[in-house]
Design an enzyme around this catalytic site. Structure first.
Site, PDB file in Angstrom:
ATOM      1  N   CYS A 127      26.894  33.059  27.044  1.00  0.00           N
ATOM      2  CA  CYS A 127      25.649  32.869  28.183  1.00  0.00           C
ATOM      3  C   CYS A 127      26.387  31.621  29.017  1.00  0.00           C
ATOM      4  O   CYS A 127      25.509  31.554  30.023  1.00  0.00           O
ATOM      5  CB  CYS A 127      24.530  32.380  27.139  1.00  0.00           C
ATOM      6  SG  CYS A 127      24.349  30.681  26.581  1.00  0.00           S
ATOM      7  N   VAL A 270      35.098  45.912  41.793  1.00  0.00           N
ATOM      8  CA  VAL A 270      36.665  46.110  42.376  1.00  0.00           C
ATOM      9  C   VAL A 270      37.461  46.691  41.465  1.00  0.00           C
ATOM     10  O   VAL A 270      38.085  46.123  40.417  1.00  0.00           O
ATOM     11  CB  VAL A 270      37.019  44.567  42.604  1.00  0.00           C
ATOM     12  CG1 VAL A 270      38.385  44.625  43.574  1.00  0.00           C
ATOM     13  CG2 VAL A 270      35.950  43.891  43.665  1.00  0.00           C
ATOM     14  N   GLY A 273      40.262  51.387  43.330  1.00  0.00           N
ATOM     15  CA  GLY A 273      40.510  51.556  44.997  1.00  0.00           C
ATOM     16  C   GLY A 273      39.084  51.468  45.703  1.00  0.00           C
ATOM     17  O   GLY A 273      39.307  52.128  46.731  1.00  0.00           O
ATOM     18  N   ARG A 274      38.307  50.809  44.891  1.00  0.00           N
ATOM     19  CA  ARG A 274      36.887  50.859  45.806  1.00  0.00           C
ATOM     20  C   ARG A 274      36.270  49.645  45.507  1.00  0.00           C
ATOM     21  O   ARG A 274      36.687  48.939  44.292  1.00  0.00           O
ATOM     22  CB  ARG A 274      35.992  51.946  45.700  1.00  0.00           C
ATOM     23  CG  ARG A 274      35.538  52.330  44.106  1.00  0.00           C
ATOM     24  CD  ARG A 274      34.714  53.480  43.899  1.00  0.00           C
ATOM     25  NE  ARG A 274      35.505  54.590  44.187  1.00  0.00           N
ATOM     26  CZ  ARG A 274      35.011  55.834  44.120  1.00  0.00           C
ATOM     27  NH1 ARG A 274      33.766  56.006  43.912  1.00  0.00           N
ATOM     28  NH2 ARG A 274      35.772  57.005  44.391  1.00  0.00           N
TER      29      ARG A 274
END
Length: 292
Positions: A127, A270, A273-274
């Site tokens: 946490c 991330v 490739g995007r």
């Protein structure tokens, strides 16, 4: 100070592996997890007090960095000059406490109002730091103002960071059970990486290492964290002056709101490739040389 070499913080166990109906005995590696008690020394000469400040479940290794980063990101100190030293506590009596208790000595002029603390901090590997309930409270803790003139990043740089982070995660490759926080330059050069069973601890280790090397504020840096981006990670990055936070996983709604309020660039998912840019997209400029 070695920025990438991790401690050998893992244990070998005998396990039984199941494949279909076949049961076989094998050796496996698991990440170590032990409690770290952070004690604080403060007050003028001749009137020093020593109090327990926090207990965190962490992966042993880089413990002084973890303590230094925790003190900074929780607002106990505001700069390297306020920290007189950190060491393993020499007067522990139990065998299990050896190298599991550190004492941070503050400079004599640092004011620590222990009675005003609502309660002792308690952190866990799941946490993180509890007790931060509003963005206003973080603003009140004297976070550095993030730069408004950069750094500018080529969007393609962020695509390369997860692979570079994973390549440097020696302990993850051994155990598969650790989070990582990695500090990159705006051009994608890896500067620091730390691993821990707790994502908040991994980030505190990175920030603590930067603090001890007198790199703060980290206005020219990009932070990549494994897993999701929580409010606490945004808060800790802001305290260190990090303007760009990228996460392999999703951000929370409060993380996005905090990043907007701090003027931080926040990216999530991330991978492959995007990625999504949740705020601060103005720092992403194709083929734009970085500057601060």
């Amino acid at each position: 100070m070695e920025n990438f070499l991790p401690p050998t913080s893992y244990d070998y166990l005998t396990v039984h592996k199941v494949s279909g109906a076949e049961l076989t005995e094998a050796s496996d590696v698991v990440a170590a997890e032990e409690p770290l008690e952070i004690r604080l020394g403060f007050g003028p000469s001749g009137q020093r007090e020593h109090r327990t400040l926090a207990i965190t479940m962490r992966t042993p290794g880089h413990d002084m960095e973890l303590a230094a980063g925790f003190l900074l990101t929780e607002g106990i100190i505001h700069g390297r000059e306020q920290l007189a030293g950190i060491r393993y506590c020499p007067d522990v009596t139990k065998e299990e406490e050896k190298e599991n208790v550190v004492r941070a000595e503050l400079a004599e002029d640092v004011d620590v109002a222990m009675p005003r603390l609502e309660r002792h901090f308690y952190t866990s590997s799941s946490c993180g730091v509890c007790g931060k309930t509003s963005i206003d409270a973080v603003h009140a803790s004297a976070c550095p103002v993030l730069p408004t003139n950069g750094p500018y990043l080529d969007p393609a740089v962020l695509h390369e960071l997860p692979a570079r982070q994973r390549a440097a995660q020696a302990l993850f490759e051994q155990t598969g059970g650790l989070h990582a926080a990695a500090l990159f330059s705006a051009q994608g050069e890896l500067r620091l990486l730390r691993e821990d069973v707790g994502r908040h601890n991994a980030l505190d280790k990175v920030i603590g290492a930067a603090l001890l090397q007198e790199w703060l504020p980290l206005h020219d840096s990009v932070l990549l964290v494994s897993g999701r981006a929580s409010f606490e990670l945004v808060q800790k990055a802001a305290v260190a002056g990090i303007p760009v936070l990228a996460a392999v996983g999703a951000p929370s709604s409060l993380a996005v709101q905090a990043a907007k309020d701090f003027g931080m660039t926040l990216c999530g998912f991330v991978r492959q490739g995007r990625y999504n840019v949740y705020c601060g997209e103005w720092r992403l400029r194709p083929n734009q040389p970085s500057r601060v």
